[in-house]
Design a protein around this motif. Structure first.
Motif, PDB file in Angstrom:
ATOM      1  N   ALA A  95       0.907  -1.360  -0.060  1.00  0.00           N
ATOM      2  CA  ALA A  95      -0.007   0.061   0.004  1.00  0.00           C
ATOM      3  C   ALA A  95       0.887   1.209   0.134  1.00  0.00           C
ATOM      4  CB  ALA A  95      -0.942   0.066   1.317  1.00  0.00           C
ATOM      5  N   TYR A  96       2.048   1.313   0.664  1.00  0.00           N
ATOM      6  CA  TYR A  96       2.861   2.370   0.664  1.00  0.00           C
ATOM      7  C   TYR A  96       3.699   2.658  -0.722  1.00  0.00           C
ATOM      8  CZ  TYR A  96       7.208   5.228   1.825  1.00  0.00           C
ATOM      9  OH  TYR A  96       7.892   6.127   1.838  1.00  0.00           O
ATOM     10  N   GLY A  97       3.577   1.607  -1.518  1.00  0.00           N
ATOM     11  CA  GLY A  97       4.214   1.710  -2.747  1.00  0.00           C
ATOM     12  C   GLY A  97       3.493   1.899  -3.795  1.00  0.00           C
ATOM     13  N   LEU A  98       2.020   1.680  -3.411  1.00  0.00           N
ATOM     14  CA  LEU A  98       1.094   2.244  -4.252  1.00  0.00           C
ATOM     15  C   LEU A  98       0.593   3.739  -4.089  1.00  0.00           C
ATOM     16  CD1 LEU A  98      -1.036  -1.202  -4.432  1.00  0.00           C
ATOM     17  CD2 LEU A  98       0.364  -0.367  -6.367  1.00  0.00           C
ATOM     18  N   THR A  99       0.834   4.162  -3.106  1.00  0.00           N
ATOM     19  CA  THR A  99       0.178   5.505  -2.636  1.00  0.00           C
ATOM     20  C   THR A  99       1.318   6.699  -2.464  1.00  0.00           C
ATOM     21  OG1 THR A  99       0.309   4.834  -0.404  1.00  0.00           O
ATOM     22  CG2 THR A  99      -1.862   4.362  -1.597  1.00  0.00           C
ATOM     23  N   THR A 156      -6.496  -6.951   2.462  1.00  0.00           N
ATOM     24  CA  THR A 156      -5.828  -5.978   3.542  1.00  0.00           C
ATOM     25  C   THR A 156      -5.272  -4.727   2.811  1.00  0.00           C
ATOM     26  OG1 THR A 156      -5.392  -8.274   4.844  1.00  0.00           O
ATOM     27  CG2 THR A 156      -4.129  -6.349   5.481  1.00  0.00           C
ATOM     28  N   THR A 157      -4.573  -5.174   1.638  1.00  0.00           N
ATOM     29  CA  THR A 157      -3.930  -3.967   0.810  1.00  0.00           C
ATOM     30  C   THR A 157      -5.125  -3.021   0.688  1.00  0.00           C
ATOM     31  OG1 THR A 157      -2.187  -5.605  -0.096  1.00  0.00           O
ATOM     32  CG2 THR A 157      -2.647  -3.482  -1.111  1.00  0.00           C
ATOM     33  N   PHE A 158      -6.229  -3.370   0.159  1.00  0.00           N
ATOM     34  CA  PHE A 158      -7.192  -2.455  -0.307  1.00  0.00           C
ATOM     35  C   PHE A 158      -7.520  -1.372   0.842  1.00  0.00           C
ATOM     36  CE2 PHE A 158     -11.990  -1.879   0.094  1.00  0.00           C
ATOM     37  CZ  PHE A 158     -12.042  -0.817  -0.839  1.00  0.00           C
ATOM     38  N   TYR A 163      -6.557   4.214   3.433  1.00  0.00           N
ATOM     39  CA  TYR A 163      -6.258   4.836   4.391  1.00  0.00           C
ATOM     40  C   TYR A 163      -5.268   5.871   4.121  1.00  0.00           C
ATOM     41  CZ  TYR A 163      -5.705   6.409   9.583  1.00  0.00           C
ATOM     42  OH  TYR A 163      -5.578   7.090  10.588  1.00  0.00           O
ATOM     43  N   MET A 164      -4.085   5.144   3.579  1.00  0.00           N
ATOM     44  CA  MET A 164      -2.830   5.968   3.074  1.00  0.00           C
ATOM     45  C   MET A 164      -3.176   6.911   2.288  1.00  0.00           C
ATOM     46  SD  MET A 164       0.195   3.522   3.096  1.00  0.00           S
ATOM     47  CE  MET A 164       0.894   2.460   4.668  1.00  0.00           C
ATOM     48  N   ILE A 165      -4.012   6.874   1.437  1.00  0.00           N
ATOM     49  CA  ILE A 165      -4.213   7.987   0.215  1.00  0.00           C
ATOM     50  C   ILE A 165      -4.387   9.252   0.755  1.00  0.00           C
ATOM     51  CG2 ILE A 165      -6.074   8.694  -1.340  1.00  0.00           C
ATOM     52  CD1 ILE A 165      -6.198   5.712  -2.299  1.00  0.00           C
ATOM     53  N   ASP A 166      -5.152   9.255   2.251  1.00  0.00           N
ATOM     54  CA  ASP A 166      -5.471  10.585   2.564  1.00  0.00           C
ATOM     55  C   ASP A 166      -4.354  11.146   3.561  1.00  0.00           C
ATOM     56  OD1 ASP A 166      -8.062  10.899   1.298  1.00  0.00           O
ATOM     57  OD2 ASP A 166      -9.015   9.754   2.850  1.00  0.00           O
ATOM     58  N   LEU A 167      -3.442  10.517   3.846  1.00  0.00           N
ATOM     59  CA  LEU A 167      -2.347  10.973   4.643  1.00  0.00           C
ATOM     60  C   LEU A 167      -1.675  12.194   4.032  1.00  0.00           C
ATOM     61  CD1 LEU A 167      -0.547   7.762   6.117  1.00  0.00           C
ATOM     62  CD2 LEU A 167      -2.337   9.238   6.992  1.00  0.00           C
ATOM     63  N   PRO A 168      -1.453  12.945   4.761  1.00  0.00           N
ATOM     64  CA  PRO A 168      -0.766  14.223   3.997  1.00  0.00           C
ATOM     65  C   PRO A 168       0.508  13.884   3.246  1.00  0.00           C
ATOM     66  CG  PRO A 168      -0.476  14.418   6.477  1.00  0.00           C
ATOM     67  CD  PRO A 168      -1.576  13.374   6.031  1.00  0.00           C
ATOM     68  N   ARG A 169       0.979  14.624   2.196  1.00  0.00           N
ATOM     69  CA  ARG A 169       2.141  14.316   1.528  1.00  0.00           C
ATOM     70  C   ARG A 169       3.351  15.117   2.404  1.00  0.00           C
ATOM     71  NH1 ARG A 169       3.085  10.414  -2.408  1.00  0.00           N
ATOM     72  NH2 ARG A 169       1.035   9.872  -3.637  1.00  0.00           N
ATOM     73  N   ARG A 188       9.109   4.361  10.239  1.00  0.00           N
ATOM     74  CA  ARG A 188       9.133   5.289  11.515  1.00  0.00           C
ATOM     75  C   ARG A 188       7.867   6.442  11.351  1.00  0.00           C
ATOM     76  NH1 ARG A 188      15.247   6.375  13.482  1.00  0.00           N
ATOM     77  NH2 ARG A 188      15.723   4.143  14.049  1.00  0.00           N
ATOM     78  N   ILE A 189       7.499   6.642  10.281  1.00  0.00           N
ATOM     79  CA  ILE A 189       6.377   7.714  10.035  1.00  0.00           C
ATOM     80  C   ILE A 189       5.070   7.263   9.406  1.00  0.00           C
ATOM     81  CG2 ILE A 189       6.052   9.863   8.694  1.00  0.00           C
ATOM     82  CD1 ILE A 189       8.950  10.519   8.813  1.00  0.00           C
ATOM     83  N   ILE A 190       5.071   6.495   8.571  1.00  0.00           N
ATOM     84  CA  ILE A 190       3.859   6.340   7.731  1.00  0.00           C
ATOM     85  C   ILE A 190       3.083   5.006   8.691  1.00  0.00           C
ATOM     86  CG2 ILE A 190       2.564   5.305   5.812  1.00  0.00           C
ATOM     87  CD1 ILE A 190       3.709   7.976   5.535  1.00  0.00           C
ATOM     88  N   LEU A 191       3.662   4.180   9.141  1.00  0.00           N
ATOM     89  CA  LEU A 191       3.294   2.971   9.873  1.00  0.00           C
ATOM     90  C   LEU A 191       2.412   3.597  11.259  1.00  0.00           C
ATOM     91  CD1 LEU A 191       5.101  -0.386   9.620  1.00  0.00           C
ATOM     92  CD2 LEU A 191       3.126   0.423   8.458  1.00  0.00           C
ATOM     93  N   PRO A 192       3.157   4.341  11.897  1.00  0.00           N
ATOM     94  CA  PRO A 192       2.755   4.873  13.007  1.00  0.00           C
ATOM     95  C   PRO A 192       1.407   5.644  13.062  1.00  0.00           C
ATOM     96  CG  PRO A 192       5.009   5.254  13.303  1.00  0.00           C
ATOM     97  CD  PRO A 192       4.795   4.725  12.144  1.00  0.00           C
TER      98      PRO A 192
END
Length: 278
Positions: A95-99, A156-158, A163-169, A188-192
């Motif tokens: 999901a991190y790689g896709l977003t 699970t990836t879906f 959720y990750m899509i809406d995290l600020p860039r 250290r940043i995205i997962l938390p």
């Protein structure tokens, strides 16, 4: 007019609480009935299955534990924990790689991964059995680990991707300016920041794996690798005349996941609402 609206509001609340109470009885009563029958003898069970036990002895639970439930429980715990860690970690990384990463054919890869949601497990049973037999993985712990991980990654990836899509860039840019690499930013940043949806996916995967029967039945045949759903079936076939022992085994199998659900249900709802509901 106000009095009439108040009266209708009271009636609506009464019906709502009556419905919720009836729903609670429908859900809780079978569990309570199963637990009580685990304390009975065969004569008591067939004499009056809805009466209270005459002797509140844990003998049936001890018998069920000694007749293989302990081994089935151990296998279920190991398979559930390992597949949960593998599934959530791989799905979060995907999901991190896709977003968060600009990669070629990003949308195509997303469609391919999420296309796994449309693959029915029953369609792939025959080729998977042949493949696992050829690889020497049939009737092993690794067979269940691979199956539970592979078939849950798309779902699970879906969830995590949504959720990750809406995290600020801006957090990615700040991490890059501080010299953090992809792995450091992810770990250290995205997962938390994804803790709510990760908690939801962990709980959902545990609930699925703990109760899964089809793969566990087809890909395992030895008592050393059978999980609780299949093991309880074996217990019933071997000791079918002692139904209280079977009920006791069912209670032991259901207790961990029931407790987990009641303790974690608010996290499931919150994570899904914060993710897909955005």
């Amino acid at each position: 007019m106000v009095t009439r609206l108040s009266f209708l509001g009271v009636i609506a609340r009464v019906f709502m609480w009556a419905f919720l109470l009836a729903l609670a009885v429908v859900v809780v009563y079978p569990l309570l009935w199963m637990t009580l029958n685990g304390f009975k003898t065969n004569a008591e069970l067939f004499g009056d299955p809805f009466a209270l036990p005459l002797d509140w002895s844990f003998g049936n639970y001890v018998k069920a534990w000694n007749r293989g439930v302990s081994d089935y429980l151990t296998t279920s715990v190991l398979v559930t924990l390992t597949s949960t860690v593998a599934t959530v970690f791989i799905s979060a990384w995907a999901a991190y790689g896709l977003t968060r990463v600009d990669i070629p054919l990003n949308k195509t890869l997303t469609a391919v991964i999420l296309g796994g949601l449309m693959l029915a497990p029953t369609v792939a049973l025959v080729p998977l059995v042949k493949l696992f037999q050829a690889m020497g993985l049939y009737n092993t712990f690794w067979a269940l680990l691979i199956l539970y991980t592979a078939f849950r990654i798309p779902f699970t990836t879906f969830l995590i991707r949504a959720y990750m899509i809406d995290l600020p860039r801006e957090v990615d840019e700040a991490a890059e300016m501080d010299g953090a690499g992809r792995w450091t930013a992810f770990w250290r940043i995205i997962l938390p920041m994804c803790k709510p949806i990760l908690t939801s996916t962990v709980l959902l995967h545990i609930l699925f794996t703990w109760n899964e029967y089809l793969f566990a039945m087809i890909f395992t045949s030895g008592s050393g690798v059978q999980t609780l759903p299949v093991g309880l079936t074996s217990l019933m076939s071997k000791h079918g005349t002692e139904y209280p022992v079977v009920f006791a085994g069912m209670v032991i199998a259901a207790l961990p996941v029931v407790l987990l659900f009641f303790l974690g249900q608010r996290y499931i709802v919150k994570g899904l609402a914060d993710g897909i509901g955005k």
